[in-house]
Design a protein around this motif. Structure first.
Motif, short mmCIF file in Angstrom:
data_model
loop_
_atom_site.label_atom_id
_atom_site.label_comp_id
_atom_site.label_asym_id
_atom_site.label_seq_id
_atom_site.Cartn_x
_atom_site.Cartn_y
_atom_site.Cartn_z
N MET A 37 -5.35 -2.73 -6.37
CA MET A 37 -5.63 -2.74 -4.93
C MET A 37 -7.10 -2.40 -4.65
O MET A 37 -7.73 -2.99 -3.77
CB MET A 37 -4.73 -1.72 -4.21
N GLU A 38 -7.64 -1.49 -5.43
CA GLU A 38 -9.06 -1.14 -5.27
C GLU A 38 -9.95 -2.33 -5.61
O GLU A 38 -10.95 -2.59 -4.94
CB GLU A 38 -9.41 0.05 -6.17
N PHE A 39 -9.58 -3.06 -6.66
CA PHE A 39 -10.33 -4.26 -7.03
C PHE A 39 -10.34 -5.26 -5.87
O PHE A 39 -11.37 -5.85 -5.56
CB PHE A 39 -9.71 -4.89 -8.27
N MET A 40 -9.20 -5.46 -5.24
CA MET A 40 -9.13 -6.41 -4.13
C MET A 40 -9.88 -5.92 -2.91
O MET A 40 -10.41 -6.72 -2.13
CB MET A 40 -7.67 -6.73 -3.80
N ALA A 100 6.52 -11.04 -12.78
CA ALA A 100 5.96 -11.96 -11.80
C ALA A 100 6.06 -11.39 -10.39
O ALA A 100 5.16 -11.57 -9.57
CB ALA A 100 6.67 -13.31 -11.88
N ALA A 101 7.17 -10.70 -10.10
CA ALA A 101 7.36 -10.10 -8.77
C ALA A 101 6.30 -9.03 -8.51
O ALA A 101 5.72 -8.96 -7.42
CB ALA A 101 8.75 -9.51 -8.65
N ILE A 102 6.04 -8.20 -9.50
CA ILE A 102 5.03 -7.14 -9.35
C ILE A 102 3.65 -7.75 -9.20
O ILE A 102 2.86 -7.38 -8.32
CB ILE A 102 5.07 -6.19 -10.56
N PHE A 103 3.36 -8.71 -10.06
CA PHE A 103 2.06 -9.38 -10.05
C PHE A 103 1.80 -10.06 -8.70
O PHE A 103 0.75 -9.89 -8.09
CB PHE A 103 2.03 -10.41 -11.18
N GLY A 104 2.79 -10.80 -8.22
CA GLY A 104 2.63 -11.48 -6.93
C GLY A 104 2.53 -10.51 -5.77
O GLY A 104 1.74 -10.71 -4.84
N ALA A 105 3.33 -9.44 -5.83
CA ALA A 105 3.32 -8.46 -4.74
C ALA A 105 1.97 -7.77 -4.61
O ALA A 105 1.52 -7.47 -3.50
CB ALA A 105 4.42 -7.43 -4.96
N ILE A 106 1.32 -7.52 -5.73
CA ILE A 106 0.01 -6.87 -5.69
C ILE A 106 -0.96 -7.71 -4.85
O ILE A 106 -1.65 -7.18 -3.97
CB ILE A 106 -0.54 -6.67 -7.11
N PHE A 107 -1.01 -9.01 -5.11
CA PHE A 107 -1.93 -9.87 -4.38
C PHE A 107 -1.51 -10.05 -2.93
O PHE A 107 -2.33 -9.96 -2.01
CB PHE A 107 -2.05 -11.23 -5.07
N VAL A 108 -0.23 -10.30 -2.69
CA VAL A 108 0.24 -10.57 -1.33
C VAL A 108 0.13 -9.33 -0.45
O VAL A 108 -0.39 -9.39 0.68
CB VAL A 108 1.68 -11.10 -1.35
N VAL A 109 0.59 -8.18 -0.96
CA VAL A 109 0.53 -6.95 -0.16
C VAL A 109 -0.93 -6.54 0.07
O VAL A 109 -1.30 -6.12 1.17
CB VAL A 109 1.32 -5.83 -0.86
N GLY A 110 -1.74 -6.68 -0.98
CA GLY A 110 -3.15 -6.32 -0.84
C GLY A 110 -3.87 -7.18 0.18
O GLY A 110 -4.61 -6.68 1.04
N GLN A 132 -5.52 -6.32 4.04
CA GLN A 132 -6.90 -6.64 4.38
C GLN A 132 -7.01 -7.55 5.60
O GLN A 132 -7.87 -7.36 6.47
CB GLN A 132 -7.59 -7.32 3.20
N THR A 133 -6.10 -8.53 5.68
CA THR A 133 -6.21 -9.56 6.70
C THR A 133 -5.54 -9.19 8.02
O THR A 133 -6.10 -9.43 9.10
CB THR A 133 -5.61 -10.88 6.18
N TYR A 134 -4.36 -8.63 7.94
CA TYR A 134 -3.57 -8.41 9.14
C TYR A 134 -3.32 -6.95 9.49
O TYR A 134 -3.08 -6.62 10.66
CB TYR A 134 -2.21 -9.11 9.01
N ASN A 135 -3.33 -6.08 8.50
CA ASN A 135 -2.96 -4.68 8.75
C ASN A 135 -3.94 -3.71 8.11
O ASN A 135 -3.57 -2.91 7.23
CB ASN A 135 -1.54 -4.41 8.22
N PRO A 136 -5.22 -3.75 8.52
CA PRO A 136 -6.21 -2.87 7.90
C PRO A 136 -5.96 -1.38 8.14
O PRO A 136 -6.54 -0.54 7.46
CB PRO A 136 -7.54 -3.31 8.56
N GLU A 137 -5.10 -1.08 9.11
CA GLU A 137 -4.79 0.32 9.37
C GLU A 137 -3.91 0.94 8.28
O GLU A 137 -3.83 2.16 8.15
CB GLU A 137 -4.10 0.47 10.74
N ARG A 138 -3.27 0.09 7.49
CA ARG A 138 -2.45 0.62 6.40
C ARG A 138 -3.34 1.16 5.29
O ARG A 138 -4.38 0.59 4.98
CB ARG A 138 -1.55 -0.48 5.83
N THR A 139 -2.91 2.24 4.70
CA THR A 139 -3.70 2.83 3.61
C THR A 139 -3.40 2.13 2.30
O THR A 139 -2.36 1.48 2.14
CB THR A 139 -3.41 4.33 3.46
N ARG A 140 -4.30 2.30 1.35
CA ARG A 140 -4.07 1.76 0.01
C ARG A 140 -2.82 2.39 -0.60
O ARG A 140 -2.03 1.72 -1.28
CB ARG A 140 -5.29 2.01 -0.87
#
Length: 219
Positions: free
Chosen positions: A117-120, A180-190, A194-202
């Protein structure tokens, strides 16, 4: 004033370096020119997509000559392929750096997800490029994405294996699908944060991804 930048020496190419703002790079794999090109191209690609960016624009944004780009990478397609490799190298070294920080495999995996998440957060345009191009078939960089995806999944798979060795887990869940679920979730949630919910914490995003693993572990 000439914008031509000298080609990095062998010694420079072999030495490890840090990018802007102290971003960690993989020792022996990177150099200052590649890092500048990576930063510049990801910013431009994030704005207009890979097809809408020219080598001239990337070179100008990175502060190097177009000739330097062609000398080191050959073509725009090769440049993008090698910069994808560069970005994954940065991500991999971050994940590997935190793997041994805890004796608890679940905590270790939490740390790894946090690093992803930090990388993204540091390179949001790379994450957008990954999501937009990775599943495009046929795609110009399909073979590159397949290779890099396998490397990242191998790290996730190793972490899942450590959890399975330390905890009782639900063996009915296919390991490949779980990874695959974990891998995909990292990108999608991250990216969603960033795009829609910047108020959410890492931390909230990491916790959401880790619910997948907690569901895998039998209490």
């Amino acid at each position: 004033m000439s914008t031509t930048e000298p080609v990095p020496s062998a010694a420079e190419s072999q030495g490890g370096e840090s990018g802007p703002a102290g971003k960690k790079l993989r020792p022996g794999r990177t150099n200052a020119t590649k890092q500048r090109l990576f930063e510049a191209s990801m910013e431009l690609i994030g704005e207009r997509g890979a097809a809408g960016v020219t080598v001239d624009e990337i070179a100008a944004a990175a502060g190097v000559s177009k000739g330097t780009v062609y000398y080191n990478f050959g073509s725009k397609s090769d440049l993008i392929a090698q910069l994808l490799r560069h970005g994954v190298d940065i991500m991999l070294v971050r994940l590997q750096d935190v793997r041994g920080n805890s004796n608890d495999p679940l905590e270790s995996m939490t740390n790894m997800v946090g690093q992803a998440m930090e990388f993204m957060d540091d390179y949001p345009s790379f994450a957008r490029l990954w999501v937009s191009e990775n599943w495009r078939t046929p795609g110009e960089w399909s073979a590159v994405f397949a290779e890099l995806r396998a490397e990242l999944l191998a790290v996730v798979g190793s972490a899942v294996e450590s959890v399975a060795a330390g905890y009782k887990v639900d063996e009915s869940i296919a390991r490949g699908s779980l990874e695959a679920a974990i891998f995909g979730a990292i990108f999608v949630v991250g990216l969603d944060r960033q795009t829609y919910n910047p108020e959410r914490t890492r931390e909230q995003s990491v916790a959401a991804v880790m619910t997948i693993m907690h569901g895998y572990v039998i209490k």
